[in-house]
Design an enzyme around this catalytic site. Sequence first.
Site, mmCIF file in Angstrom:
data_model
loop_
_atom_site.group_PDB
_atom_site.id
_atom_site.type_symbol
_atom_site.label_atom_id
_atom_site.label_comp_id
_atom_site.label_asym_id
_atom_site.label_seq_id
_atom_site.Cartn_x
_atom_site.Cartn_y
_atom_site.Cartn_z
ATOM 1 N N GLU A 1 -6.718 6.683 -0.438
ATOM 2 C CA GLU A 1 -6.792 5.628 0.572
ATOM 3 C C GLU A 1 -8.038 5.915 1.394
ATOM 4 O OE1 GLU A 1 -4.573 3.824 4.513
ATOM 5 O OE2 GLU A 1 -4.428 5.948 4.000
ATOM 6 N N ASP B 1 -3.753 10.298 1.433
ATOM 7 C CA ASP B 1 -3.768 9.464 2.629
ATOM 8 C C ASP B 1 -5.084 9.601 3.397
ATOM 9 O OD1 ASP B 1 -2.271 7.862 4.735
ATOM 10 O OD2 ASP B 1 -2.758 9.656 5.892
#
Length: 577
Positions: free
Chosen positions: A281, A244
């Site tokens: 990401e 993330d």
Amino acid sequence: MSEFRVWAPAADSVEVVLDGGSYLMAPQDDDWWAADVPGAAVGADYSFRLDGGDLLADPRSRWQPRGVRGPSRLYDHGRFAWTDAGWRGVPLPGAVIYELHVGTFTPAGTFDAAIERLDHLAGLGVDAVELMPVAAFPGRHGWGYDGIGLWAVHEPYGGPDGLKRLVDACHARGLGVLLDVVYNHVGIGNRLGDFGPYFTDAHTTPWGPAVNLDQPGSDEVRAFVIGNALMWLRDYHVDGLRLDAVHALADHRALPLLEELAAEVDALAAQLGRELVLIAESDLNDPRLVTAREAGGTGLAAQWSDDFHHALHSALTGEQQGYYADFGSIEVLAATLTRVFRHDGSWSSFRGRSHGRPVDTARTPAHRFLGYLQDHDQIGNRAVGDRIADLVPDGLLRVGAGLVLTAPFTPMLFMGEEWGADTPFQYFTDHEMEWLVTAVREGRRSEFAAHGWAVADVPDPQDPQTFLRSKLDWSQPGGEPHAGLLAWYRELIALRRARPELTDPRLDRVAVSYDEEARWLVVARGRLLIVASLGDVPLLVPLPEPPTAVLAASRPGVRLRDTGVLMPRASLAVLDS
């Protein structure tokens, strides 16, 4: 006898409290503390006490059955009976990924309930399931990005054994499992800072103190992160991790954490004899993330491509507010299909500066970028969590699906997308601290009020109905128009698997022609032509040579002509030339 160990460099004394007894731990030379406790067995609850203070959960606790603020419980990974001994992983090239949130994927919201829906995913034709975070977080339901027990599995989902049952069941059906993990911050209310310098004020993040990756004491913090990543891959048999918001990892060391992690994961893959992948990401638009380490890159397997999403979403919906400001044209959509990034060093009006770095399309394979029409952020971070099925008619929805599943990238679907689910995916929480409940609620209301939303229309994240509204309705795929869209997704995935042109990762072999005013584009991939009409009237799309067959069409009425193809309004066709 069981040995307990914990890193606590600032403590003067550490105890492990077990079954009502307290045992002093001995300091080690490396700022760790250790104690052997006779009779400590799997299933026993324990806590640590630093300098006579509160009872605290183990930072590396494998099991938190009473929640993140309760005691830890001894867990033995070796006791689970795996049945996937022959599993060798899922290669990323050619794969289709399906992102899901365990708590809203089924009415029960558990790992075992998700197993009951795996045959649907196998029948759809996807290759891997990507789970949103399952590390233990406060409350019963949430998105999972506020994890506190990072080595434990959220108990309401089914705990550590539940996750293993899901992974084992996926592998039995030929489905890989990717797991979303969060290392850029830790949920509010965590007590890691009591144990050591896990955080630093030298950097800031939007979510609180930055994780200490480059300041004094950071060697052990980095070992904590890398050890956690390896645990999921080794002990839970997951096939890869989605990392993330790696742009928020503040790390100024010569050997960045991500590069070190990639090397460790490659070594584990060699040891286990199966494919393991790391997917980032990142909003940096930096292809060095997915460039091999031996070529001077970070060495990750892939990264999400928000630019492709924004270009496709804006072209279909006409939305150009906020970060969609530089998107919306067919020209920009064509650029992302051939160059990956809209912002590859160009000016970003949303950021007020130039942004990104070009992708070397002659050397970088397209499968290193994930392309998607929807994901949890792009839905859930909207004011009311509305999906694209609520924003465009069925025809354009099918065009969007066709462009994702015939693009050169690794396609990713978001749960329910395949049948045009109209249940929202809203931002929901179950925070236990009232001040945090108020802060999150008021923060979202003020954020969206600034963009013209009425406060009453913004769902309260803490309202249980916000969570319940976000659950998929599994009665929908059996009725129209959902069943027809589901059949289209299955057809496209099957065609992607049947025709090698659609999984060819060479970006320099992708060519796009388009007409901005007429709103059509043609993507050439080897012998195949993907013709997309985004307009609201039928039109003749000119082609360089007459096609020979229609392999797939999103609606009836596609007609081949000597000079091109007659396309119905809002339609997509895959042609053989």
